[in-house]
Design a protein around this motif. Structure first.
Motif, mmCIF file in Angstrom:
data_model
loop_
_atom_site.group_PDB
_atom_site.id
_atom_site.type_symbol
_atom_site.label_atom_id
_atom_site.label_comp_id
_atom_site.label_asym_id
_atom_site.label_seq_id
_atom_site.Cartn_x
_atom_site.Cartn_y
_atom_site.Cartn_z
ATOM 1 N N ILE A 27 0.824 -1.202 0.000
ATOM 2 C CA ILE A 27 0.000 0.000 0.000
ATOM 3 C C ILE A 27 0.861 1.257 0.000
ATOM 4 O O ILE A 27 1.751 1.412 0.834
ATOM 5 C CB ILE A 27 -0.947 0.008 1.217
ATOM 6 N N PHE A 28 0.574 2.159 -0.944
ATOM 7 C CA PHE A 28 1.214 3.474 -0.972
ATOM 8 C C PHE A 28 0.431 4.478 -0.130
ATOM 9 O O PHE A 28 1.018 5.299 0.576
ATOM 10 C CB PHE A 28 1.302 4.007 -2.406
ATOM 11 N N ALA A 29 -0.875 4.453 -0.233
ATOM 12 C CA ALA A 29 -1.730 5.400 0.483
ATOM 13 C C ALA A 29 -3.131 4.822 0.570
ATOM 14 O O ALA A 29 -3.514 3.946 -0.216
ATOM 15 C CB ALA A 29 -1.760 6.750 -0.227
ATOM 16 N N THR A 30 -3.908 5.321 1.531
ATOM 17 C CA THR A 30 -5.289 4.885 1.712
ATOM 18 C C THR A 30 -6.157 6.116 1.925
ATOM 19 O O THR A 30 -5.819 6.993 2.718
ATOM 20 C CB THR A 30 -5.426 3.936 2.912
ATOM 21 N N GLY A 31 -7.281 6.179 1.215
ATOM 22 C CA GLY A 31 -8.177 7.323 1.331
ATOM 23 C C GLY A 31 -9.602 6.903 1.602
ATOM 24 O O GLY A 31 -10.037 5.810 1.230
ATOM 25 N N ILE A 32 -10.338 7.778 2.278
ATOM 26 C CA ILE A 32 -11.748 7.538 2.576
ATOM 27 C C ILE A 32 -12.526 8.762 2.129
ATOM 28 O O ILE A 32 -12.048 9.895 2.224
ATOM 29 C CB ILE A 32 -11.959 7.252 4.086
ATOM 30 N N ALA A 33 -13.721 8.549 1.596
ATOM 31 C CA ALA A 33 -14.571 9.642 1.123
ATOM 32 C C ALA A 33 -16.018 9.303 1.439
ATOM 33 O O ALA A 33 -16.376 8.141 1.634
ATOM 34 C CB ALA A 33 -14.392 9.873 -0.371
ATOM 35 N N LYS A 34 -16.845 10.331 1.498
ATOM 36 C CA LYS A 34 -18.269 10.098 1.735
ATOM 37 C C LYS A 34 -19.097 10.886 0.724
ATOM 38 O O LYS A 34 -18.745 12.001 0.329
ATOM 39 C CB LYS A 34 -18.670 10.467 3.163
ATOM 40 N N TYR A 35 -20.199 10.278 0.299
ATOM 41 C CA TYR A 35 -21.091 10.850 -0.695
ATOM 42 C C TYR A 35 -22.505 10.943 -0.139
ATOM 43 O O TYR A 35 -22.906 10.142 0.715
ATOM 44 C CB TYR A 35 -21.127 9.986 -1.958
ATOM 45 N N VAL A 36 -23.252 11.897 -0.652
ATOM 46 C CA VAL A 36 -24.670 12.016 -0.324
ATOM 47 C C VAL A 36 -25.441 12.131 -1.629
ATOM 48 O O VAL A 36 -25.004 12.785 -2.580
ATOM 49 C CB VAL A 36 -24.945 13.235 0.584
ATOM 50 N N ALA A 37 -26.592 11.470 -1.696
ATOM 51 C CA ALA A 37 -27.457 11.535 -2.875
ATOM 52 C C ALA A 37 -28.574 12.538 -2.615
ATOM 53 O O ALA A 37 -29.209 12.510 -1.557
ATOM 54 C CB ALA A 37 -28.032 10.156 -3.189
ATOM 55 N N LYS A 38 -28.817 13.408 -3.587
ATOM 56 C CA LYS A 38 -29.807 14.465 -3.423
ATOM 57 C C LYS A 38 -30.760 14.516 -4.621
ATOM 58 O O LYS A 38 -30.365 14.286 -5.756
ATOM 59 C CB LYS A 38 -29.114 15.828 -3.289
ATOM 60 N N ARG A 39 -32.004 14.824 -4.327
ATOM 61 C CA ARG A 39 -32.974 15.208 -5.364
ATOM 62 C C ARG A 39 -33.493 16.574 -4.956
ATOM 63 O O ARG A 39 -34.305 16.690 -4.044
ATOM 64 C CB ARG A 39 -34.122 14.216 -5.470
ATOM 65 N N ASP A 40 -33.010 17.602 -5.614
ATOM 66 C CA ASP A 40 -33.198 18.966 -5.142
ATOM 67 C C ASP A 40 -32.616 19.063 -3.727
ATOM 68 O O ASP A 40 -31.448 18.790 -3.536
ATOM 69 C CB ASP A 40 -34.676 19.364 -5.187
ATOM 70 N N ARG A 41 -33.440 19.382 -2.750
ATOM 71 C CA ARG A 41 -32.959 19.472 -1.363
ATOM 72 C C ARG A 41 -33.240 18.204 -0.559
ATOM 73 O O ARG A 41 -32.884 18.123 0.621
ATOM 74 C CB ARG A 41 -33.599 20.669 -0.659
ATOM 75 N N LEU A 42 -33.878 17.241 -1.184
ATOM 76 C CA LEU A 42 -34.223 15.998 -0.490
ATOM 77 C C LEU A 42 -33.026 15.059 -0.467
ATOM 78 O O LEU A 42 -32.447 14.744 -1.510
ATOM 79 C CB LEU A 42 -35.404 15.330 -1.187
ATOM 80 N N THR A 43 -32.653 14.608 0.724
ATOM 81 C CA THR A 43 -31.568 13.638 0.873
ATOM 82 C C THR A 43 -32.117 12.222 0.710
ATOM 83 O O THR A 43 -33.091 11.847 1.372
ATOM 84 C CB THR A 43 -30.896 13.777 2.250
ATOM 85 N N ILE A 44 -31.468 11.454 -0.158
ATOM 86 C CA ILE A 44 -31.925 10.097 -0.448
ATOM 87 C C ILE A 44 -31.092 9.104 0.359
ATOM 88 O O ILE A 44 -29.865 9.096 0.258
ATOM 89 C CB ILE A 44 -31.792 9.777 -1.953
ATOM 90 N N PRO A 45 -31.719 8.244 1.166
ATOM 91 C CA PRO A 45 -30.953 7.257 1.939
ATOM 92 C C PRO A 45 -30.183 6.313 1.012
ATOM 93 O O PRO A 45 -30.749 5.795 0.038
ATOM 94 C CB PRO A 45 -32.037 6.499 2.719
ATOM 95 N N PRO A 46 -28.910 6.072 1.283
ATOM 96 C CA PRO A 46 -28.126 5.155 0.443
ATOM 97 C C PRO A 46 -28.738 3.768 0.350
ATOM 98 O O PRO A 46 -28.616 3.104 -0.683
ATOM 99 C CB PRO A 46 -26.760 5.123 1.137
#
Length: 366
Positions: free
Chosen positions: A229-248
């Motif tokens: 391993i050279f490096a490890t990264g973590i990211a987070k995403y959110v799904a939206k429809r206009d202002r409505l947050t969609i559960p993953p």
């Protein structure tokens, strides 16, 4: 020594510019990733491969099901000269652009169908008003560096889903030395299975990339860090429809990635890990999922998750049925790591702005 004006003028003739043009083209090809708009072309390449606007694709996770949920997608790349800093290794800032492409391929490969289907369902429920599509936006990213990537060195990006809660879906990417590790099978590329495809954990990595490794190699093995391993990264995403947050979970279910869900189960709120089950509950209390995860060992546990790719014969994880309990155990394991990382969101509160003095204000190239 007298200056040879005639010779200098000869080198400046239009014919001599061909050499410089050839050199310029050669240099550009060696640094193709860093040329203007090439990052956008890499994004377009991902879109063309998975074609999210089409209902059918060769990358149809519904034919595979939940066993594809936590599997990594591998991309290969190389460190170009323009990506390297004065230390002659890949600059830390350039990891993020590669990180983007790895996540894009994973999201399109696994969640493409779920995103399209969920968007259409919400559009129908809303009386066919508003957008049909969902927005998939990143909320944060972090990378830990372990070993340098030298100029022109090839590497692989192993990206997979780490976990999710009611709002966020988390992905983890490992930058790995090319050829050092191989999966024991390929879900979307069965023709590769004709190779002797078994995971090859590097027992001794002694080459010019790492130098004299001995003691350091043994220390990394003891800490659980994979030596490739050279490096490890973590990211987070959110799904939206206009202002409505969609559960993953809704997107993953529509993608065909989740097994049947027990009626009494409820997904925990944002970044809240369910309490460890007691004996007799559906989730077993053994394994990495129930470890005491702290801020000190969270990073090494992410690496352990990569190292868990080594599945000995007779214990292939893909051969087992992916029940809801098994998926939930894996999700909880990743969620315990993700919520430790989410603590860094409190750093914004440490900005004191105009409540204190500053060292100075200086100029940089715009």
């Amino acid at each position: 020594m007298a200056l040879n004006i005639n010779g200098l003028l000869l080198t400046l003739r239009p014919e001599s510019h061909i050499v410089w043009k050839v050199l310029a083209i050669f240099f550009a090809l060696l640094n193709l990733k860093q040329l203007p708009f090439v990052w956008h072309l890499r994004v377009i390449n991902g879109l063309l491969q998975y074609r999210p606007w089409q209902s059918k694709s060769r990358y149809d996770v519904r034919s595979i099901g939940p066993s594809a949920l936590f599997r990594p997608l591998i991309l290969t790349s190389r460190a170009t000269l323009l990506e390297c800093d004065y230390n002659l290794h890949k600059s830390n800032s350039t990891y993020f652009s590669d990180f983007d492409i790895g996540r894009l391929h994973l999201v399109l490969c696994l969640c493409r169908i779920g995103i399209v289907k969920t968007g259409l369902e919400l559009w129908e429920k809303n009386g066919r008003k508003g957008p049909k599509s969902l927005g998939f936006m990143m909320g944060g990213v972090n990378i830990n560096f372990r070993r340098e990537i030298k100029p022109a060195q090839a590497f692989e990006m192993w990206t997979r889903i780490l976990t999710w809660d009611r709002k966020w879906i988390y992905t983890v990417t490992h930058f790995v030395k090319k050829g050092a590790v191989r999966p024991n099978g390929w879900l979307f590329q069965p023709w590769r299975n004709s190779d002797k495809a078994q995971t090859q954990l590097v027992e001794e990595v002694v080459d010019e990339d790492i130098g004299t490794q001995g003691k350091k190699q043994n220390e990394e093995k003891k800490s659980g860090t994979h030596p490739a391993i050279f490096a490890t990264g973590i990211a987070k995403y959110v799904a939206k429809r206009d202002r409505l947050t969609i559960p993953p979970e809704l997107i993953l279910r529509n993608a065909g990635l989740l097994p049947p869900k027990p009626k009494d189960h409820e997904t925990p709120p944002v970044s809240e890990t369910p309490a460890a089950p007691v004996e007799g509950d559906a989730l077993p209390t053994t394994g990495a999922a129930m470890k005491d995860i702290t801020s000190e060992n969270a990073e090494s546990l992410i690496d352990d998750a990569f190292k868990d790719g080594k599945i000995v014969e007779g214990e292939r994880e893909d051969d087992e049925e992916w029940t809801w309990e098994k998926v939930e155990r894996k999700r909880v394991e990743g969620l315990q790591i993700a919520e430790k990382w989410n603590l860094t969101e409190g750093l914004s509160e440490l900005f004191d702005g105009d409540r204190g003095t500053a060292l100075g204000k200086y100029w940089d190239i715009p």
